[in-house]
Write a protein that holds these residues in place. Structure first.
Motif, PDB file in Angstrom:
ATOM      1  N   LEU A  83     -59.783  46.260  49.807  1.00 43.13           N
ATOM      2  CA  LEU A  83     -59.096  45.485  50.844  1.00 43.13           C
ATOM      3  C   LEU A  83     -57.579  45.604  50.701  1.00 43.13           C
ATOM      4  O   LEU A  83     -56.868  45.838  51.677  1.00 43.13           O
ATOM      5  N   VAL A  84     -57.092  45.470  49.485  1.00 44.50           N
ATOM      6  CA  VAL A  84     -55.648  45.551  49.220  1.00 44.50           C
ATOM      7  C   VAL A  84     -55.114  46.933  49.597  1.00 44.50           C
ATOM      8  O   VAL A  84     -54.102  47.046  50.291  1.00 44.50           O
ATOM      9  N   ARG A  85     -55.799  47.974  49.165  1.00 48.58           N
ATOM     10  CA  ARG A  85     -55.327  49.338  49.433  1.00 48.58           C
ATOM     11  C   ARG A  85     -55.403  49.704  50.916  1.00 48.58           C
ATOM     12  O   ARG A  85     -54.539  50.410  51.429  1.00 48.58           O
ATOM     13  N   ASP A  86     -56.450  49.227  51.608  1.00 51.07           N
ATOM     14  CA  ASP A  86     -56.663  49.602  53.011  1.00 51.07           C
ATOM     15  C   ASP A  86     -55.846  48.782  53.996  1.00 51.07           C
ATOM     16  O   ASP A  86     -55.679  49.196  55.139  1.00 51.07           O
ATOM     17  N   SER A  87     -55.364  47.633  53.574  1.00 53.74           N
ATOM     18  CA  SER A  87     -54.635  46.762  54.493  1.00 53.74           C
ATOM     19  C   SER A  87     -53.221  47.280  54.750  1.00 53.74           C
ATOM     20  O   SER A  87     -52.484  47.579  53.810  1.00 53.74           O
ATOM     21  N   PRO A  88     -52.817  47.349  56.029  1.00 54.18           N
ATOM     22  CA  PRO A  88     -51.450  47.753  56.325  1.00 54.18           C
ATOM     23  C   PRO A  88     -50.455  46.611  56.059  1.00 54.18           C
ATOM     24  O   PRO A  88     -49.258  46.838  55.941  1.00 54.18           O
ATOM     25  N   ASP A  89     -50.978  45.409  55.945  1.00 54.00           N
ATOM     26  CA  ASP A  89     -50.150  44.216  55.745  1.00 54.00           C
ATOM     27  C   ASP A  89     -50.352  43.649  54.346  1.00 54.00           C
ATOM     28  O   ASP A  89     -51.359  43.924  53.696  1.00 54.00           O
ATOM     29  N   PRO A  90     -49.421  42.806  53.892  1.00 59.45           N
ATOM     30  CA  PRO A  90     -49.627  42.116  52.618  1.00 59.45           C
ATOM     31  C   PRO A  90     -50.902  41.261  52.681  1.00 59.45           C
ATOM     32  O   PRO A  90     -51.268  40.763  53.747  1.00 59.45           O
ATOM     33  N   VAL A  91     -51.567  41.117  51.571  1.00 60.40           N
ATOM     34  CA  VAL A  91     -52.845  40.415  51.492  1.00 60.40           C
ATOM     35  C   VAL A  91     -52.678  39.102  50.747  1.00 60.40           C
ATOM     36  O   VAL A  91     -52.006  39.045  49.721  1.00 60.40           O
ATOM     37  N   THR A  92     -53.309  38.051  51.271  1.00 61.24           N
ATOM     38  CA  THR A  92     -53.397  36.773  50.579  1.00 61.24           C
ATOM     39  C   THR A  92     -54.823  36.636  50.066  1.00 61.24           C
ATOM     40  O   THR A  92     -55.771  36.838  50.824  1.00 61.24           O
ATOM     41  N   ILE A  93     -54.981  36.318  48.797  1.00 62.27           N
ATOM     42  CA  ILE A  93     -56.305  36.148  48.201  1.00 62.27           C
ATOM     43  C   ILE A  93     -56.537  34.661  47.990  1.00 62.27           C
ATOM     44  O   ILE A  93     -55.742  33.985  47.335  1.00 62.27           O
ATOM     45  N   LEU A  94     -57.638  34.168  48.560  1.00 60.84           N
ATOM     46  CA  LEU A  94     -58.039  32.780  48.362  1.00 60.84           C
ATOM     47  C   LEU A  94     -59.141  32.778  47.310  1.00 60.84           C
ATOM     48  O   LEU A  94     -60.223  33.317  47.535  1.00 60.84           O
ATOM     49  N   ALA A  95     -58.858  32.228  46.151  1.00 61.42           N
ATOM     50  CA  ALA A  95     -59.821  32.169  45.055  1.00 61.42           C
ATOM     51  C   ALA A  95     -60.203  30.720  44.825  1.00 61.42           C
ATOM     52  O   ALA A  95     -59.344  29.877  44.596  1.00 61.42           O
ATOM     53  N   LEU A  96     -61.498  30.457  44.897  1.00 60.90           N
ATOM     54  CA  LEU A  96     -62.002  29.103  44.691  1.00 60.90           C
ATOM     55  C   LEU A  96     -62.809  29.075  43.400  1.00 60.90           C
ATOM     56  O   LEU A  96     -64.008  29.241  43.408  1.00 60.90           O
ATOM     57  N   GLY A  97     -62.130  28.889  42.321  1.00 62.25           N
ATOM     58  CA  GLY A  97     -62.822  28.883  41.047  1.00 62.25           C
ATOM     59  C   GLY A  97     -62.122  29.778  40.056  1.00 62.25           C
ATOM     60  O   GLY A  97     -60.940  30.088  40.199  1.00 62.25           O
ATOM     61  N   PRO A  98     -62.867  30.241  39.048  1.00 59.11           N
ATOM     62  CA  PRO A  98     -62.263  31.104  38.037  1.00 59.11           C
ATOM     63  C   PRO A  98     -61.664  32.353  38.683  1.00 59.11           C
ATOM     64  O   PRO A  98     -62.140  32.815  39.710  1.00 59.11           O
ATOM     65  N   LEU A  99     -60.639  32.892  38.079  1.00 60.83           N
ATOM     66  CA  LEU A  99     -59.932  34.039  38.637  1.00 60.83           C
ATOM     67  C   LEU A  99     -60.324  35.355  37.978  1.00 60.83           C
ATOM     68  O   LEU A  99     -59.580  36.330  38.033  1.00 60.83           O
ATOM     69  N   SER A 100     -61.499  35.426  37.378  1.00 64.52           N
ATOM     70  CA  SER A 100     -61.932  36.628  36.657  1.00 64.52           C
ATOM     71  C   SER A 100     -61.920  37.863  37.543  1.00 64.52           C
ATOM     72  O   SER A 100     -61.452  38.927  37.139  1.00 64.52           O
ATOM     73  N   ASN A 101     -62.433  37.747  38.768  1.00 68.33           N
ATOM     74  CA  ASN A 101     -62.500  38.908  39.655  1.00 68.33           C
ATOM     75  C   ASN A 101     -61.107  39.336  40.109  1.00 68.33           C
ATOM     76  O   ASN A 101     -60.810  40.524  40.203  1.00 68.33           O
ATOM     77  N   VAL A 102     -60.231  38.380  40.371  1.00 67.93           N
ATOM     78  CA  VAL A 102     -58.853  38.683  40.753  1.00 67.93           C
ATOM     79  C   VAL A 102     -58.130  39.340  39.569  1.00 67.93           C
ATOM     80  O   VAL A 102     -57.418  40.331  39.735  1.00 67.93           O
ATOM     81  N   ALA A 103     -58.330  38.802  38.373  1.00 68.41           N
ATOM     82  CA  ALA A 103     -57.696  39.373  37.185  1.00 68.41           C
ATOM     83  C   ALA A 103     -58.182  40.797  36.934  1.00 68.41           C
ATOM     84  O   ALA A 103     -57.388  41.678  36.603  1.00 68.41           O
ATOM     85  N   ARG A 104     -59.481  41.036  37.114  1.00 67.82           N
ATOM     86  CA  ARG A 104     -60.008  42.393  36.926  1.00 67.82           C
ATOM     87  C   ARG A 104     -59.372  43.359  37.926  1.00 67.82           C
ATOM     88  O   ARG A 104     -59.050  44.491  37.587  1.00 67.82           O
ATOM     89  N   ALA A 105     -59.219  42.924  39.166  1.00 64.02           N
ATOM     90  CA  ALA A 105     -58.589  43.787  40.179  1.00 64.02           C
ATOM     91  C   ALA A 105     -57.151  44.110  39.775  1.00 64.02           C
ATOM     92  O   ALA A 105     -56.717  45.257  39.865  1.00 64.02           O
ATOM     93  N   ALA A 106     -56.418  43.105  39.322  1.00 66.00           N
ATOM     94  CA  ALA A 106     -55.024  43.317  38.908  1.00 66.00           C
ATOM     95  C   ALA A 106     -54.949  44.248  37.697  1.00 66.00           C
ATOM     96  O   ALA A 106     -54.039  45.072  37.599  1.00 66.00           O
ATOM     97  N   GLN A 107     -55.900  44.139  36.780  1.00 61.01           N
ATOM     98  CA  GLN A 107     -55.918  45.011  35.599  1.00 61.01           C
ATOM     99  C   GLN A 107     -56.255  46.454  35.967  1.00 61.01           C
ATOM    100  O   GLN A 107     -55.690  47.389  35.407  1.00 61.01           O
ATOM    101  N   LYS A 108     -57.175  46.641  36.917  1.00 61.99           N
ATOM    102  CA  LYS A 108     -57.622  47.988  37.282  1.00 61.99           C
ATOM    103  C   LYS A 108     -56.548  48.786  38.017  1.00 61.99           C
ATOM    104  O   LYS A 108     -56.456  49.989  37.851  1.00 61.99           O
TER     105      LYS A 108
END
Length: 120
Positions: A83-108
């Protein structure tokens, strides 16, 4: 991503369809945090799943007809990065709970994440 819980992912997809939120992708994410123990005891998860199953059975929501990904440490992170790579616009991520998946994306892919994610 939804904390590695297929039932929660299914219910989240039904809710987004019921609310007509187009373009929303729900993918079961990492079943465990990046490090350490699970955030909640197994007994709490059993009770939570029973509540979700009860709600899902009674809710007047559209059916879930999406192919189910197996919960994995990378599925939700990869979905976020796509989603981040394909979006022409800046992306807002709404995380409801632990941020493990967001952290993994940032690490990758820290460069794409830093450039394209406007807020979490």
């Amino acid at each position: 991503g939804v904390c590695g819980d297929r039932l929660a992912a299914q219910l989240a997809r039904r809710l987004t369809r019921g609310l007509n939120l187009r373009g929303t992708q729900i993918v079961p994410g990492a079943p465990q945090p990046l490090s350490g123990d699970a955030l909640v005891p197994p007994s709490w998860m059993i009770g939570r799943r029973a509540q979700l199953a009860n709600f899902a059975a009674r809710a007047r929501l559209p059916a879930d007809d999406v192919f189910e990904h197996s919960p994995s440490a990378d599925a939700a992170a990869e979905a976020i990065l796509k989603l981040v790579r394909d979006s022409p616009d800046p992306v807002t991520i709404l995380a409801l709970g632990p941020l493990s998946n967001v952290a993994r994306a940032a690490q990758k892919d820290p460069d794409s994440f830093r450039r394209k994610v406007s807020s979490v």
